[in-house]
Design an enzyme around this catalytic site. Sequence first.
Site, PDB file in Angstrom:
ATOM      1  N   ASP A 191       0.845  -1.189   0.000  1.00  0.00           N
ATOM      2  CA  ASP A 191       0.000   0.000   0.000  1.00  0.00           C
ATOM      3  C   ASP A 191       0.882   1.242   0.000  1.00  0.00           C
ATOM      4  O   ASP A 191       1.603   1.503   0.968  1.00  0.00           O
ATOM      5  CB  ASP A 191      -0.917  -0.004   1.228  1.00  0.00           C
ATOM      6  CG  ASP A 191      -1.902   1.141   1.221  1.00  0.00           C
ATOM      7  OD1 ASP A 191      -1.945   1.897   0.223  1.00  0.00           O
ATOM      8  OD2 ASP A 191      -2.648   1.295   2.205  1.00  0.00           O
ATOM      9  N   LYS A 267     -14.129   1.806   2.139  1.00  0.00           N
ATOM     10  CA  LYS A 267     -14.006   2.172   3.550  1.00  0.00           C
ATOM     11  C   LYS A 267     -15.237   2.963   3.964  1.00  0.00           C
ATOM     12  O   LYS A 267     -15.611   3.923   3.296  1.00  0.00           O
ATOM     13  CB  LYS A 267     -12.742   2.996   3.796  1.00  0.00           C
ATOM     14  CG  LYS A 267     -11.455   2.207   3.580  1.00  0.00           C
ATOM     15  CD  LYS A 267     -10.230   3.072   3.818  1.00  0.00           C
ATOM     16  CE  LYS A 267      -8.953   2.272   3.646  1.00  0.00           C
ATOM     17  NZ  LYS A 267      -7.739   3.109   3.777  1.00  0.00           N
TER      18      LYS A 267
END
Length: 371
Positions: A191, A267
Amino acid sequence: MKIKKLDIYAIRLPLTTPFIVSYHSYDDMPSIIVKLTTDEGIVGYGEAVADDHVTGESWESTYALLKHSLAPAVLGMNPMHMERLHDKMDATVYQAPAAKAAIDIACYDAVGKKLGVPVYNLLGGRFHERFPITHVLSIGEPEGMAQEAIERMEQGYTSFKMKVGRDVTSDVARIRAVRQAVGKDVAIRVDVNQGWINAASTLQALEQMKDLGIDWLEQPVKADDIDGMVEIKAKSSTPLMIDEGLKYKREMREIIQRSAAHKANIKLMKCGGIYPAMKLAHMAEMAGIDCQVGSMVESSVGSAAGFHVAFAKKIISSVELTGPLKFSKDIGNLRYDVPFISLNDQAGLGVDVDETILQELTVEQTTVEGE
């Protein structure tokens, strides 16, 4: 059933060790907890973890927005009427997804408790029985990250998400060190949190680590650089995940139309809660885009909400909700069986909130109450 009162708590969750990503280092995690009470005395909890770099909100602004705008707007509304609630919040405030997520999650918790069912049963029922938990490695020196990975493997972890995003040369060294430490059969996800800026540097990095067997690469370029994502996806065989570049339905439409990613990191704090997260998952499912429910390092409350979404949808194949494992003290009791998470079948979120700890961690609180 109507929303009668909302108690809003600005808290700071203590981390066992600093959490370091490309754009910031956290010594503790600022969060907002919303305690919603209905006219029938049912209590639901929600959470907002804002991030200036991701959601465009700060801890302070989220608290003020909930206190002065969103909480007063939803007083008297039925928490079961989720479409109407979100329409009201959207008409009151433009964007501000983390603030809206706090109210959304609290409503789902209250409705689940009212009906005596877990939240995932409000979302179509449970599909997954359990998820493996991926340990997140904060940015550090290559040797330190490799040693941490070895220690976590001894605890039972079988996959890692590496935070990188400083510069290509040092980041590739970090990834190589961890791969050498854990062996070729352990999953490594990388990430970048936008840290490689553009497609050119990302493609350079991918060339240097093509022998490292990366599961996928997440958000290497700036959030609004969809062109860069398209170029990387076209020129590399490494699966590409979009994160900061995906918040709402508009971005998901563009991602689908332009084939900008193989995977989407949904998210709740980016999209506004459980209800809009399910909409994004449905859109991704129609397009054949694999999904993950990601973390903003929430407490047991926000993490449980994300797990309920993940457990309900087949298209969601991974989760990254490890916030409670990073805290030395948490307000709730979400239970992990490392390296797995298996949700209980309690009504609502299935999380018991310790009011004593909540008060201990509270920096500021307010109550918004109807007549």
